[in-house]
Design an enzyme around this catalytic site. Structure first.
Site, mmCIF file in Angstrom:
data_model
loop_
_atom_site.group_PDB
_atom_site.id
_atom_site.type_symbol
_atom_site.label_atom_id
_atom_site.label_comp_id
_atom_site.label_asym_id
_atom_site.label_seq_id
_atom_site.Cartn_x
_atom_site.Cartn_y
_atom_site.Cartn_z
ATOM 1 N N GLY A 125 0.832 -1.208 0.000
ATOM 2 C CA GLY A 125 0.000 0.000 0.000
ATOM 3 C C GLY A 125 0.857 1.245 0.000
ATOM 4 N N ASP B 50 6.000 -5.426 5.945
ATOM 5 C CA ASP B 50 6.637 -6.705 6.250
ATOM 6 C C ASP B 50 6.721 -7.637 5.039
ATOM 7 O OD1 ASP B 50 7.188 -6.003 8.812
ATOM 8 O OD2 ASP B 50 5.621 -7.208 9.753
ATOM 9 N N ILE C 281 1.014 3.298 6.386
ATOM 10 C CA ILE C 281 0.260 4.210 7.262
ATOM 11 C C ILE C 281 -0.161 3.528 8.559
ATOM 12 C CG2 ILE C 281 -0.607 5.607 5.342
ATOM 13 C CD1 ILE C 281 -3.349 4.227 5.801
ATOM 14 N N ASP C 282 -0.064 2.185 8.616
ATOM 15 C CA ASP C 282 -0.648 1.458 9.741
ATOM 16 C C ASP C 282 0.255 1.370 10.975
ATOM 17 O OD1 ASP C 282 -2.917 1.038 8.288
ATOM 18 O OD2 ASP C 282 -2.441 -1.022 7.733
ATOM 19 N N ARG D 193 -5.836 -2.737 9.570
ATOM 20 C CA ARG D 193 -6.449 -4.053 9.456
ATOM 21 C C ARG D 193 -6.092 -4.923 10.658
ATOM 22 N NH1 ARG D 193 -6.705 -5.730 3.325
ATOM 23 N NH2 ARG D 193 -7.346 -3.554 3.308
ATOM 24 N N HIS E 290 -23.079 14.013 22.281
ATOM 25 C CA HIS E 290 -22.725 13.090 21.216
ATOM 26 C C HIS E 290 -21.965 11.917 21.828
ATOM 27 C CE1 HIS E 290 -19.133 15.836 21.325
ATOM 28 N NE2 HIS E 290 -18.645 14.691 21.674
ATOM 29 N N GLU F 37 -10.519 -0.563 11.134
ATOM 30 C CA GLU F 37 -10.867 -1.358 9.950
ATOM 31 C C GLU F 37 -10.846 -2.861 10.252
ATOM 32 O OE1 GLU F 37 -7.766 -0.956 7.158
ATOM 33 O OE2 GLU F 37 -8.900 -1.642 5.411
ATOM 34 N N HIS G 58 -9.969 5.431 1.910
ATOM 35 C CA HIS G 58 -8.716 5.684 1.204
ATOM 36 C C HIS G 58 -8.203 7.106 1.305
ATOM 37 C CE1 HIS G 58 -9.273 1.703 -0.324
ATOM 38 N NE2 HIS G 58 -8.075 1.756 -0.833
#
Lengths: 325, 325, 325, 325
Positions: free
Chosen positions: B16, B108, B131-132, B176, B221, B228, B255
């Site tokens: 990604g 990885d 980004i994760d 993820r 709220h 994700e 995205h």
């Protein structure tokens, strides 16, 4: 309609919120106070009116709000106010609280309620507040400029990754009945295709052919802007991927478009409209909607305004198609 | 491992894309040229390597790229390179093009490939680009800082409208297997609940009880950040609305989080890491990953790094819960 | 130092404000309340302490502040508190209001005051709050990340117009004694030259030669980042234009860098530091500064911390020069 | 004027650059190609024309430019083109390169040149490109919307720190002869005072009195927006501080306002105007300026347009004063 002197006005926001509503509220409050009127805030739209959620407002109540998204008065839907009984109760509560004029910030549904209140003796002025731009009498609605910039910036980002991965991207923007956000973003983001509720014929095969053709011509991405009113972006993406063999992803921008600090235009126009609404009430006017048309701020009779229709600009739509290589 | 002098290096991005990859590429290219090496760009990751999509790069190739999202080298997945045969072919193609060192920017999976290339005699250095933040050996990965700011800004906007309508909002951010984006946003946006793949037990009833309880205490709220990896935000919203009677909406940011101009940290750290990767190749090193750990830029053996594990910070998770009133 | 049980703590911000200070205040307040402590806000730093501008704070006092720039407690300089007399009076006022611990958010000057208060029997914890990053004991200060991103985004914009007009641009960023903002922006914006208080020798002729040389090589712009501590950007621009014949303009970004909604990192780190400060007071600690060093949140004795020194990273400075073609 | 068929058109940007110019160039190029015309890019405005810096352009030349600030064609001032001799040479060079129509994107000075070219037999169409909005015939100029949003966001940030320190802030925005940016920001940022070239009488004592008065009423800050045309913000700040005893700082936003990715409105309107310019040339028109007036895109004779005058909106100015408490 005979003019009536008003001494105390209320202000409420109704329907979906939109950036700039606070700028409008602030302008209503400060202009009214400047004219010697008292101002009350009616919380949660018509629902709050019926529950007498009414608070006093002064200049300080609206300090430091012009740059904030959302609405400090909150908003809600209210089915009860769609009934004659609800409307009468609303007018009664206004009278009980000494409110003889109300500024209603919202969309067509909210204006219908405002028209009813006016007929029941409470002076009302409507301000067009909706990100969708779908109010026929006006070229500008409070919140559209912010929403369309928010959507555009999000699409710029999706485009980056769409290009890196040489994907097709379907990006769904807000607009249930109206494709204005989709059309503006379509041009501003250089989208390959724009699907508008006012125009889209459901011909997915045409999209698929264009994607395949563009890929052959060497384009690295294919951006489709899809309006909420058409929807089904996720399943559309699956079908397009299956038909083209090109990785296709859907992004639904969603409620992000409703919030955020308002743009300069939204702050300035909402301020002018709010000032104008307070002035109209002060002048004894009722049953009017403040609008921006032909480059000027004007006002229309509510029923007349609700009977108008408008369409997206054909010229703009043609240009959007022309400018994509 | 015996050191080998390299004369020409390749650089590729894989997996990604992430904002800052271009800053890293730019630093690899310019540092290598400064050291007297030649540089080639390998397009579309390992897939492009196998198809010999290889271009010469010089200083000018990377001009005006540091502020751009995505990757100018494009990226793609490549199953073929997961086979021994594919890897051998990759090493062969490197040799054919005179490439004796490769910088691989990715996660990885990409590093596993880099390890194989290294074993086949092509010096390789990995740079953590995702980004994760889900690479165990490093406290920093290229793109995380931008992604988490993009997500945070989007959630700030959703919060505006969530408050106006007194709604519950479930906002799904990327991640993820790893909840870092969710956790950082949870703190930064003052979310009422944060659902992390590493911690969430699926106890929706607990969420429902908290929402009802908060509403009683007057909160306007209720923001739930959902990673994700847990997903199902839309159906979760439906169930929560049914159980609480409180309007609940899901927003999947998607995205958008992958694109956009990189933040200052991403530009600076990616530049330093890119420079370091080129230096390591120049020094004859291979099979290393550049990492940021304990406040310093360091490097690890690839296999060693892949065997490491890390978890979200328990301290940070506790603080996130504490700080929400 | 013997540990003392505290029951009521105060919190103040002192010196220049920095984005993220509100996140820190919020974390101090909510963590302290969670530990069973009472919290009072001391307005306008030490000046407000001496004037007894002290207000009760609870969880709600800090609602909706995490995303706001500035400091809700205001800040001011206070010469009186630099005298022994002033410090004694400050300690006295704390006792009078039942405040037995104080969190001081600010820079070195503010910590010196905190050390004095501690010696006078009021437990104190310092939090590093300054956009300049110029606190020796810590790798992170509250506000730096936001400031450096604000500066970087501004410079990106100046670069657009600098390129269109093929100008030389001198852009002055904040940092009186420390060049961190200048150095980070220098790398992030790909500046041709970076003038740091820690390094710049005043050799303008060198700059002039480089500009002329770059122009010959075809570069369309020449960006010089100048730190506030060097200053004189406007006259420097005039001299450079006269010497090179190339249009040269100065932009002083100024106070813009002090404001704005904090970045994710500033919100998260300020929150963790605020929580830690409240915990340290609750544990009976005093005369400590919370710092971030070597990738971990730690704390130091105030006097020890004030005696530390740090310098900009030579490695980073070298890379900045290397990466500009 | 008799209509002339054009086959090849040139496009140039002249004067100060403005965000959206690239969107306009892109629309000119793609519309013209779509109509069967050839397009040449003239670099550096009239200066580049006289030096024959002319390049062929096709659809791909303008790919990925709609979102970029600055102008890909560069811009420059050109005194030579203000002489009859220069103009004749310009027309001659156009003929030499087969250019029988030119789109000139710039301000009044650029249009004067376009008028001359037209008289010399080269068809010309002007597009209003300036961040200052100071072109009389049009309610919109390319770049104003972006510039005013950039300025507004910067002022929002200054306001944060101005409040924290309870300062008076003078913020200088662009606009040499015209106060549009100042007026819009004045309303959008809720500035206490707005100094416009069109209105300001130099009465600093009035400002000083208002600041003192506001401070007495408890206002935490005092924001003065000052237009570039009035200038002297730094010395004004010193005088105000001396007279009021209230800390007063000046910020000159400067060239930041010229750059940055264009807003949605600037991208869309510049695209429509660019398309319209190419169409007008294709229709054989010359000596026209494309304008936006009364809510529609129209075109005017150049000399007629240059003779028009406009003023800031008195209504808007009155509202700006009214809305500040």
């Amino acid at each position: 309609m005979a003019k009536k002197e008003v001494k105390t006005i209320g202000v409420l926001t109704s329907g979906g919120d939109a950036p700039g509503m606070n700028a409008a509220i602030r302008a209503v409050v400060r202009t009214a106070i400047n004219k010697g009127l008292k101002v009350k805030g009616i919380m949660r739209g018509y629902a709050g009116l019926l529950q007498e959620e009414i608070v006093d407002m002064d200049s300080v109540s609206v300090a430091d709000t012009i740059n904030r998204g959302g609405t400090i008065l909150y908003t809600a839907r209210c089915e009860e106010f769609q009934t004659e009984e609800g409307q009468k109760m609303g007018a009664e509560i206004c009278r009980k609280h000494g409110i003889d004029g109300v500024v209603v910030i919202g969309g067509d549904g909210s204006f219908r309620g405002a028209g009813k209140l006016s007929a029941l003796g409470i002076n009302t002025i409507g301000l067009p507040g909706t990100i969708d731009l779908d109010i026929a009498c006006t070229d500008y609605t409070i919140g559209f400029d912010t929403a369309v910039n928010t959507a555009m910036e999000a699409i710029d980002k999706v485009r980056d990754t769409s290009t890196s991965h040489e994907r097709c991207s379907i990006i769904e923007v807000m607009g249930r009945r109206a494709g204005y956000i989709a059309l503006w973003c379509g041009i501003a983001n250089g989208a390959e295709d724009i699907l508008l509720p006012e125009r889209y014929d459901g011909n997915e095969q045409y999209l698929i052919n264009r994607i395949i053709e563009n890929r052959k011509r060497g384009k690295k991405h294919h951006i489709i802007i899809n309006a909420e009113g058409i929807g089904h972006s996720t399943s559309m993406a699956r079908r397009i991927e299956a038909a083209t063999g090109i990785e296709t992803r859907a992004t639904i921008i969603g409620h992000i478009q409703r919030g955020g600090t308002p743009t300069c235009k939204d702050r300035v126009y909402a301020s002018i409209m709010g000032a104008k609404a307070a002035e109209l009430l002060w002048e004894g006017k009722s049953n009017r909607i403040v609008a921006y048309r032909g480059g000027r701020f004007v006002d229309y009779d509510i029923q007349e305004a609700l009977n108008m229709t408008k369409d997206i600009s054909e010229e703009q739509f043609e240009i959007s198609k022309l400018l994509v290589r």
